[in-house]
Design an enzyme around this catalytic site. Structure first.
Site, short mmCIF file in Angstrom:
data_model
loop_
_atom_site.label_atom_id
_atom_site.label_comp_id
_atom_site.label_asym_id
_atom_site.label_seq_id
_atom_site.Cartn_x
_atom_site.Cartn_y
_atom_site.Cartn_z
N GLY A 11 0.81 -1.21 -0.02
CA GLY A 11 0.07 0.10 0.16
C GLY A 11 0.80 1.34 -0.08
N SER A 13 1.31 3.33 -2.26
CA SER A 13 0.76 4.31 -3.12
C SER A 13 0.29 5.73 -2.85
CB SER A 13 -0.15 3.62 -4.29
OG SER A 13 -1.20 2.91 -3.62
N ARG A 14 -0.52 5.32 -1.51
CA ARG A 14 -1.45 6.54 -0.87
C ARG A 14 -1.20 6.49 0.35
NH1 ARG A 14 -6.49 5.96 -0.97
NH2 ARG A 14 -6.75 3.65 -1.47
N ASP A 62 -2.93 -8.07 -4.26
CA ASP A 62 -3.82 -7.81 -3.35
C ASP A 62 -3.34 -8.68 -2.14
OD1 ASP A 62 -6.06 -7.78 -1.85
OD2 ASP A 62 -7.43 -8.06 -3.68
N ASN A 89 2.21 -2.30 5.57
CA ASN A 89 1.40 -1.14 5.78
C ASN A 89 -0.14 -1.16 5.23
OD1 ASN A 89 0.76 1.97 5.89
ND2 ASN A 89 0.67 1.36 3.77
N SER A 149 -2.08 -0.03 14.65
CA SER A 149 -3.06 1.12 14.78
C SER A 149 -3.37 1.09 16.22
CB SER A 149 -4.45 0.98 14.22
OG SER A 149 -5.49 1.57 14.52
N TYR A 162 -11.78 -4.91 12.43
CA TYR A 162 -10.70 -4.03 12.05
C TYR A 162 -9.91 -4.07 13.48
CZ TYR A 162 -7.65 0.21 11.17
OH TYR A 162 -6.83 0.88 10.87
N LYS A 166 -5.94 -5.68 13.93
CA LYS A 166 -4.87 -5.02 14.28
C LYS A 166 -4.16 -5.58 15.66
CE LYS A 166 -4.60 -1.92 10.98
NZ LYS A 166 -3.41 -2.00 10.04
N ILE A 195 -4.53 9.57 11.59
CA ILE A 195 -3.82 10.29 10.62
C ILE A 195 -4.69 10.74 9.36
CG2 ILE A 195 -1.64 9.95 8.98
CD1 ILE A 195 -1.09 9.05 12.11
N1 LIG Z 1 -5.34 6.60 8.46
C1 LIG Z 1 -5.37 6.61 9.94
O1 LIG Z 1 -5.77 7.34 10.85
C2 LIG Z 1 -4.60 5.12 10.38
C3 LIG Z 1 -4.64 5.06 11.57
C4 LIG Z 1 -3.82 3.85 12.13
C5 LIG Z 1 -3.67 2.88 11.36
N2 LIG Z 1 -3.90 3.08 10.16
C6 LIG Z 1 -3.24 1.93 9.18
O2 LIG Z 1 -2.41 2.53 8.13
C7 LIG Z 1 -2.32 1.70 7.02
C8 LIG Z 1 -2.44 2.88 6.10
O3 LIG Z 1 -3.60 3.41 6.23
P1 LIG Z 1 -4.16 4.83 5.20
O4 LIG Z 1 -5.02 5.61 5.91
O5 LIG Z 1 -2.83 5.31 4.56
O6 LIG Z 1 -4.98 4.07 4.11
P2 LIG Z 1 -5.37 4.75 2.56
O7 LIG Z 1 -5.25 6.02 2.54
O8 LIG Z 1 -6.80 3.97 2.25
O9 LIG Z 1 -4.44 3.97 1.55
C9 LIG Z 1 -4.31 2.50 1.39
C10 LIG Z 1 -3.12 1.78 0.76
O10 LIG Z 1 -3.30 0.44 0.97
C11 LIG Z 1 -3.55 0.05 -0.33
N3 LIG Z 1 -4.39 -1.43 -0.43
C12 LIG Z 1 -5.72 -1.23 0.16
N4 LIG Z 1 -6.01 -2.42 0.18
C13 LIG Z 1 -5.12 -3.25 -0.45
C14 LIG Z 1 -4.99 -4.61 -0.56
N5 LIG Z 1 -5.91 -5.56 -0.37
N6 LIG Z 1 -3.90 -5.27 -1.15
C15 LIG Z 1 -2.86 -4.36 -1.27
N7 LIG Z 1 -3.07 -2.90 -1.18
C16 LIG Z 1 -4.12 -2.73 -0.66
C17 LIG Z 1 -3.98 1.28 -1.10
O11 LIG Z 1 -3.80 0.90 -2.53
P3 LIG Z 1 -5.01 1.29 -3.59
O12 LIG Z 1 -5.10 2.65 -4.01
O13 LIG Z 1 -4.24 0.85 -5.20
O14 LIG Z 1 -6.34 0.63 -3.46
C18 LIG Z 1 -3.47 2.23 -0.69
O15 LIG Z 1 -2.08 2.42 -1.21
C19 LIG Z 1 -3.47 0.80 7.06
O16 LIG Z 1 -2.97 -0.49 7.67
C20 LIG Z 1 -4.39 1.23 8.32
O17 LIG Z 1 -4.97 0.35 8.93
C21 LIG Z 1 -4.43 4.24 9.55
#
Ligand SMILES: NC(=O)c1ccc[n+]([C@@H]2O[C@H](COP(=O)([O-])OP(=O)(O)OC[C@H]3O[C@@H](n4cnc5c(N)ncnc54)[C@H](OP(=O)(O)O)[C@@H]3O)[C@@H](O)[C@H]2O)c1
Length: 259
Positions: A11, A13-14, A62, A89, A149, A162, A166, A195
């Site tokens: 993940g 990319s974003r 995936d 990630n 998380s 979820y 985690k 975040i």
């Molecule tokens: N944002 C928060 O507040 C927060 C807090 C605590 C933990 N986290 C954790 O941090 C990590 C990243 O979160 P984020 O907020 O950056 O999420 P996000 O903005 O939704 O980005 C998700 C990334 O994961 C990729 N992805 C999603 N499903 C996938 C799959 N089945 N296989 C491979 N790649 C996949 C997406 O690729 P595509 O765009 O190509 O789908 C994208 O690059 C996650 O594990 C999340 O649980 C986030």
């Protein structure tokens, strides 16, 4: 600077993964940028890495599909001949938040499959490759980082699957840290708080209020992907060599008990 080392970021990319990739590129790492759907976002990370003079390989895979993860590692080794760091990630929340009295089997299996089962078996494969590369002298050591998380220990009853995924990922940090220490592979966990990414954009107003007005976190601001990127960069730079199984909270102090 870390010349020639390779990090695979799922993940990448974003969102947080992108922040991690940019921090690693600035430190000299070559990248395997994994994505699932959005190749355009992955290309932007590739361009940013190349602008820093790094090499980036984009790989669609995936986390819910173990065969695609095997293929991703094959491609990584074919292209770079090495892998020095894995950052687990990528992760998803449930498609629909549901009271846990109604959580569906489909959602449970999907979230656990992507957030826990996929990273476990990806780590297993990568760890075996790292052991081989260390034994043959092609790499010196290895690092594995799980992005879990605050949900690993915080109850949200509308997304039980979820939280469970985690909490399980946290246990894999301890298990892999224990198993891999003898080979020189250290394992770390980063626990982000709230975040600002696409994942949290749907609950922006609620969290704006809780963070900025009510003081949910002692540090009264949203976390940014760069905050997590900096923590990964510290590990990547080898600044925690005598720590493994270590949990690093990147959460503005959310985890503190306060009176
Ligand atoms: N944002 C928060 O507040 C927060 C807090 C605590 C933990 N986290 C954790 O941090 C990590 C990243 O979160 P984020 O907020 O950056 O999420 P996000 O903005 O939704 O980005 C998700 C990334 O994961 C990729 N992805 C999603 N499903 C996938 C799959 N089945 N296989 C491979 N790649 C996949 C997406 O690729 P595509 O765009 O190509 O789908 C994208 O690059 C996650 O594990 C999340 O649980 C986030």
């Amino acid at each position: 600077m870390t010349s020639g080392k390779v990090a695979l970021v799922t993940g990448g990319s974003r969102g947080i993964g992108r922040g991690i990739c940019l921090a690693l590129a600035a430190q000299g790492w070559n990248l395997v940028v994994n994505y699932r759907k959005d190749v355009e976002a992955a290309r932007q990370v590739e361009q940013a890495a190349q602008a820093q003079g790094r090499r980036a390989l984009l790989v669609q895979a995936d986390l819910g599909d173990l065969a695609s993860l095997e293929a991703m590692v094959d491609q990584t080794l074919e292209h770079f001949k090495r892998i020095d760091m894995l950052v687990n990630n990528a992760g998803v929340g449930p498609r629909q938040r549901m009271d846990m009295l109604q959580t569906s089997v489909e959602s449970f299996d999907e979230v656990l499959g992507i957030n826990l089962r996929g990273p476990f078996f990806l780590t297993q494969r990568v760890a075996n490759e790292m052991i081989r590369l260390i034994k043959s002298g092609e790499i010196h050591d290895g690092k594995i980082i799980n992005i879990s998380s605050i949900s690993a220990y915080t109850s949200s009853t509308s997304r039980a699957e979820y939280c469970i995924s985690k909490a399980g990922l946290s246990m894999t940090t301890a298990l892999w840290a224990d198993r891999l220490a003898e080979y020189g592979i250290n394992v770390y966990e980063i626990r982000p708080g709230i975040i600002a990414t696409d994942l949290t954009s749907v609950v922006k107003e609620k969290y704006d209020r809780m963070i900025l007005e009510e003081g949910l976190t002692p540090i009264r601001r949203w976390g940014q992907p760069e905050d997590v990127g900096k923590a990964v960069a510290a590990i990547a730079a080898g600044l925690l060599p005598f720590s493994t199984g270590e949990v690093i909270n990147v959460d503005g102090g959310f985890h503190l008990h306060r009176l």
